[in-house]
Design an enzyme around this catalytic site. Structure first.
Site: not given
Ligand code: PLP
Length: 404
Positions: A199, A202, A363
């Protein structure tokens, strides 16, 4: 050349005021501001090119298609993928992970098979796997971390069993800033015959990323976190993997032939791109990637590192300051609490001073449970932030502290 005042001039929003105070925007982990170059290229395309891609013989449609496919090539180069067949456009990180969870579980996993994630995942890298656990009976295993916010590599290795099918892990934590040793983690997973999804939400805005050097099987990110528009993101997947996975959604674009009895699917990457893509958004994303490339990802990383080091030193001098996440390798995110001041109160009062930070669980509720807290205040820096803005943050926190 890294000229901060020229850079800031590219971002009109940075010169606005809130509550009569100059805006200090320190919520870049949630989303980044857009340079005028990105907004202008999108406006121009709406005004002078707009037509649906891939399907038209007419001039505009072909021009729009060329722009859209050119953007795919820009993304390929930016992450150094082998082929544009490996670049799937999505709505963002969240959709990319959901796509992969669905297609991978459907074709590669049976009930009782396992996916490994980590303690510090964003909900978007937890919940899609839980949905699959409920629907298909897969099991989720979690890599623990130490109190500094570093994953325990030995414990990670011990989680592998003959039922492990995938590792899905954040490159950089959106709360702790920890830069996980994904290259080493991928190498170990591969030694066990297990692919890895990274992922990159960030990491992509903050450091050079080379998916081939990492040997990542899948890599996902969002356009809006890297100075591009909302609603567009990327799923990178090695061609050999994407070839093996079934489509996620059905519709136009992703088919070769359709009869009422049977459909054959389009080739990569279109097999995963049902419906009209956000072709204006992909133009904006490509322009954003060109923008950061022109500044230099190494230079951005060095500049942000300097800012984060400065901010950490200054914040630590504030009485009652507790910083969460002190990994050796850390990105430009600082999560903190001050004394007994609730994170929401701190965020609200800083806002009144024009300082935009994020508060809450970010989140990442399971991570909050691990830390034994409800939430934090988070300052996250981008390529346009300055030491003066950090000074404003520190002064703001001191002022709020005095009120309590
Ligand atoms: N993964 C990480 C580590 C994030 O920080 C975020 C968003 O803050 C996401 C996934 C989700 O990204 P998005 O809301 O742009 O799909």
């Amino acid at each position: 050349m890294y000229n901060i005042s020229n850079i800031r001039n590219d971002f009109p929003i940075l010169s606005r005021q809130v509550y009569g105070k100059p805006l200090v925007y320190l919520d870049n982990g949630a989303t980044t501001q857009k340079p005028r170059q990105v907004v202008e290229v999108m406006t121009d395309e709406y005004y002078s090119v707009n037509a649906n891609v891939h399907r038209g013989v007419h001039f505009l449609s072909q021009q729009a298609t060329e722009l859209h496919e050119g953007s795919r090539e820009t993304v390929r180069q930016f992450i150094h993928a082998h082929s544009t067949n490996e670049i799937v456009f999505t709505r963002g990180t969240t959709e990319s992970i959901n796509l992969l969870a669905s297609s991978f579980c459907e074709s590669q996993m049976q009930a009782g098979d396992e996916v490994i994630i980590s303690t510090m995942e964003h909900h978007s890298n937890i919940v899609p796997w839980q949905l699959m656990a409920a629907r298909r009976g897969i099991a989720i295993k979690v890599i623990p971390m130490d109190d500094r916010g570093e994953l325990l590599f030995d414990e990670y290795c011990k989680l592998f069993t003959p039922r492990t099918r995938l590792v899905s892990v954040a490159h950089v934590s959106n709360v702790l800033g920890t830069v996980n040793p994904v290259e080493r983690m991928i190498a170990f997973a591969h030694s066990q015959g297990v692919p890895v999804l990274v992922d990159g939400a960030q990491s992509i805005p903050h450091m050079p990323v080379d998916v081939q050097a990492l040997d990542a099987d899948f890599y996902v990110f969002s356009g809006h976190k890297v100075y591009g528009p909302t609603g567009v993101g990327v799923l990178y997947g090695k061609e050999e993997w994407l070839d093996r996975l079934p489509p996620y959604q059905g519709g136009g674009e992703m088919i070769q032939t359709v009869t009422f009895e049977k459909t054959t699917f389009n080739e990569l990457p279109f097999k995963f791109e049902a419906g009209t893509p956000d072709y204006i958004g992909t133009t904006g994303l490509a322009r954003a990637l060109d923008y950061v490339t022109a500044l230099g990802m190494e230079q951005i990383a060095a500049y942000e590192h300097e800012l984060t080091t400065y901010a950490t030193e200054q914040l630590k001098q504030i009485p009652g300051m507790r910083i969460f996440g002190e990994a050796e390798q850390k990105g430009s995110v600082i999560s903190f609490l001050v004394g007994n001041i609730h994170h929401f109160d701190m965020g609200t009062l800083l806002d009144r001073l024009g300082i935009a930070v994020r508060t809450g669980h970010h989140c990442a509720q399971p991570l909050m449970q691990r830390l034994g807290i409800e939430g934090t205040v988070r300052a996250s820096f981008g390529l346009y932030n300055t030491k003066e803005e950090i000074d404003a943050l520190v002064a703001g926190i001191l002022r709020v502290s005095r009120m309590f």
